[in-house]
Structure formats: C-alpha cells, structure tokens
Design an enzyme around this catalytic site. Structure first.
Site, PDB file in Angstrom:
ATOM      1  NE  ARG A 183      -3.488  -2.283   2.840  1.00 59.34           N
ATOM      2  CZ  ARG A 183      -3.163  -3.439   3.410  1.00 59.34           C
ATOM      3  NH1 ARG A 183      -1.927  -3.599   3.891  1.00 59.34           N
ATOM      4  NH2 ARG A 183      -4.045  -4.413   3.514  1.00 59.34           N
ATOM      5  CE  LYS A 209      -6.092  -0.939   5.012  1.00 58.37           C
ATOM      6  NZ  LYS A 209      -7.413  -1.092   4.362  1.00 58.37           N
ATOM      7  CG  HIS A 276      -5.257   0.730  -4.225  1.00 60.24           C
ATOM      8  ND1 HIS A 276      -4.633   0.360  -3.043  1.00 60.24           N
ATOM      9  CD2 HIS A 276      -6.305  -0.116  -4.370  1.00 60.24           C
ATOM     10  CE1 HIS A 276      -5.296  -0.656  -2.500  1.00 60.24           C
ATOM     11  NE2 HIS A 276      -6.302  -0.961  -3.284  1.00 60.24           N
ATOM     12  NE  ARG A 279      -2.824  -3.467  -1.392  1.00 62.84           N
ATOM     13  CZ  ARG A 279      -2.197  -4.286  -0.555  1.00 62.84           C
ATOM     14  NH1 ARG A 279      -0.880  -4.397  -0.619  1.00 62.84           N
ATOM     15  NH2 ARG A 279      -2.866  -4.988   0.330  1.00 62.84           N
ATOM     16  CG  HIS A 302      -5.836  -8.584   1.010  1.00 63.78           C
ATOM     17  ND1 HIS A 302      -5.922  -8.832  -0.340  1.00 63.78           N
ATOM     18  CD2 HIS A 302      -5.699  -7.239   1.127  1.00 63.78           C
ATOM     19  CE1 HIS A 302      -5.850  -7.692  -1.009  1.00 63.78           C
ATOM     20  NE2 HIS A 302      -5.715  -6.710  -0.135  1.00 63.78           N
ATOM     21  CE1 TYR A 311      -5.367  -4.693  -4.118  1.00 63.54           C
ATOM     22  CE2 TYR A 311      -7.345  -5.571  -3.098  1.00 63.54           C
ATOM     23  CZ  TYR A 311      -6.342  -4.637  -3.134  1.00 63.54           C
ATOM     24  OH  TYR A 311      -6.307  -3.652  -2.195  1.00 63.54           O
TER      25      TYR A 311
END
Length: 331
Positions: A183, A209, A276, A279, A302, A311
C-alpha cells in the site's frame, strides 16, 4: 461515568498536538466537534488513538468530521442520531456527494464504529446508528484495475528514465511498488531498517493494517534500484524514502508522481492511474504468472481471501471473455 473514564484512562491532554503543526484533518475535525461536550470530544481522540495505523486513524477522523458536519448543518445532535438519520446520511453520500456505494458504505461503517466505541466507553447508552441501511456493494468488483504487462513495463521504464535529482528515488519507489505490491502508506512509512536479508534472500519488512508485519522477498532488480537510491540517500536513520529536505514523503506526493509517470509513459487514461493501481497490477500479474490466490493474499497482507479476489480481475478480462471461446463453436 464518562468524565471519570476520560480523566483516569485517556488523560485530559489527549487532544493536544504533541508539538508542531497538527495535520489538517485534525484541525477540521476539531472545528466540527465544538457542539460535543468536552468528555465526548476526549472520547473521539481516544477512539482514534486505538487505531494501530496512523493512516487508518486519519481516514476515520476524516469520515467522522464529515458526519459531524452533516449533523451540524442540520442542527442534529450527533449523540441523538438514530437508524433513520444513518439512512438519510447514506443516501446523501451517494446522491449528494456522488460517492460510490463502496465508499459510502465504508464511511457509514467508520461512523458506526465510533458510536460502538462510545457505548463501550460509557459515553452513550446504545448505538442506534448501527442498523442504518448501508449501500449494497459488489465484493467482486473494483473500480481500480491493474495495468497490463506492457503498461507496467512502460511505467517502470518511465520511472527508471525519470529526470532530475530524485531520479534514483523515483525508480526505487516504482520498482518496489510494482514488484512487491505494498500500500502507498506502507511505502511512505517504511523505515530504513526494514531492508534486510533472510536465508540468502533480500527482504523488506512491511508493517500493514492493524500493525501486522509481513516479510517479503525483494526481487534482485528492485533491490538494485533501491541500492542505487541508497547510494545517494546515505545510511542515516529514519524513513527509507526521504524528500530533498530530509522529510518523509507524503502519500499525496507519491500519487502525483505515479500520475506524472503514467502520462510520460503514454498510458491510456493516465488520470486513472493511482498508487493503488500498482498494487492491483502486482496482484493481477502475479496471478496471470501462476501465483495462487492464497499466495497473493499473504503477499498483500489481506486478512480475507475475498478481499484478494477483488484484485484478481485481469485487465484483459474483455479480451479473454469466454464468449469468444463459445463463438468458435457456434460459427
């Protein structure tokens, strides 16, 4: 009860900047919180402080500021908001703001998260906002589509051939983003010591994250681009990628850089190419070259395979549409 909680657990100075100029989103949020009592204001900062990622905290802060502004403009007490108010806000986000269903649903979820925190902290009896009708979203679709192989090659080449004093930094950033798929916030927050070696392989340690750490192999070519940049940057501590003044790069700077390179590379609709996109490009190219969805899920960090599947829509899905195979049978 709330006053005791804030004073003993959160601290009375939680909302004060630690030093220097505070971010714009905090100033805007502070301006919209004037209608809230001081105890509830403290709980806002406490809620944001719970977020492990500064990027997530900033996004939640902006989402809450927008909701409070919506309430203030309509003389609505945010602490008295009900499911119906949430329904109206969701419709306004889509029709008034023109947001996609996915973006509107995310903003509603952020506001509901704040209300849930208020309940747990004793600042509110119930989260009446929780059952607001959220826009339906298609988990299998995304407006962001990865680049094709030729487009990714052209973008990477444009970065390598960039001009100016920061050429080697540009090449290193794009090489990392295309070959590893982090990211943009993960890129700008990478410390120098995130680079390393493991079992004879060059690695980069990424904090994603929720503070989750994943160690990725750094391809030889990307490592060479980073080494060229490090020869100019030096080995001083701090963020890996620094501005000409020695400050951390912003995500906004990287976004502008990517769009400029997309124009210089001659890509179709360069205004739609964002960090993005790179990515997504990593994910789709890896999938097309044989990487499994689980391998890509782990690489992207993820928590859900469903998120990864978003994706994996190939940018050549029209060219590869099964209708062509069926047509060969019919004609």
């Amino acid at each position: 009860m709330t006053h005791v909680l804030v004073g003993q657990v959160v601290g009375a100075d939680l909302d004060k900047p630690a030093g220097g100029r505070e971010p714009q989103w905090k100033r805007h949020l502070r301006a919209e919180m004037v209608t809230l009592g001081p105890d509830v204001q403290q709980l806002v900062w406490a809620w944001l402080l719970r977020q492990r990622s500064e990027h997530t905290a900033a996004a939640y802060g902006r989402d809450l500021r927008e909701w409070l502004a919506f309430c203030n403009e309509r003389d609505l007490d945010p602490l008295a908001a009900t499911m119906g108010h949430g329904d109206a806000y969701g419709r306004w986000l889509e029709r008034g703001r023109g947001l996609s269903a996915r973006s509107a649903a995310r903003k509603l979820a952020a506001v509901s998260s704040w209300y849930t925190y208020l309940v747990k902290a004793g600042g509110l009896e119930a989260n009446r906002f929780r059952d607001a009708n959220r826009p339906e979203t298609n988990r299998k679709e995304s407006k962001t589509v990865g680049l094709t192989e030729s487009e990714a090659f052209a973008l990477n080449r444009a970065a390598a051939n960039d001009h100016g004093r920061q050429r080697v930094r540009t090449a290193a950033i794009v090489a990392l983003m295309l070959s590893v798929g982090p990211r943009v916030a993960e890129v700008t927050s990478l410390p120098l010591d995130s680079l390393g070696w493991e079992r004879g392989m060059r690695t980069v340690r990424i904090v994603g994250k929720g503070g989750k750490i994943r160690t990725r192999q750094l391809p030889e070519e990307a490592g060479a681009a980073i080494d060229a940049y490090l020869a100019v940057r030096g080995d001083g501590p701090g963020p890996l990628f620094l501005s000409s003044k020695g400050k951390p790069l912003t995500t906004g700077y990287v976004a502008e850089l990517v769009q400029r390179l997309a124009r210089e590379a001659g890509l179709h609709k360069p205004e739609r190419v964002h960090p993005h996109t790179l990515r997504h490009t990593f994910a789709t190219l890896a999938h097309e070259r044989g990487a499994s969805p689980r391998e890509i899920q782990d690489a992207l960090g993820h928590s859900s395979i469903e998120t990864t599947e978003i994706y994996l829509h190939s940018p050549r899905r029209l060219e590869n549409d099964p209708s062509v195979k069926v047509a060969k049978v019919l004609w």
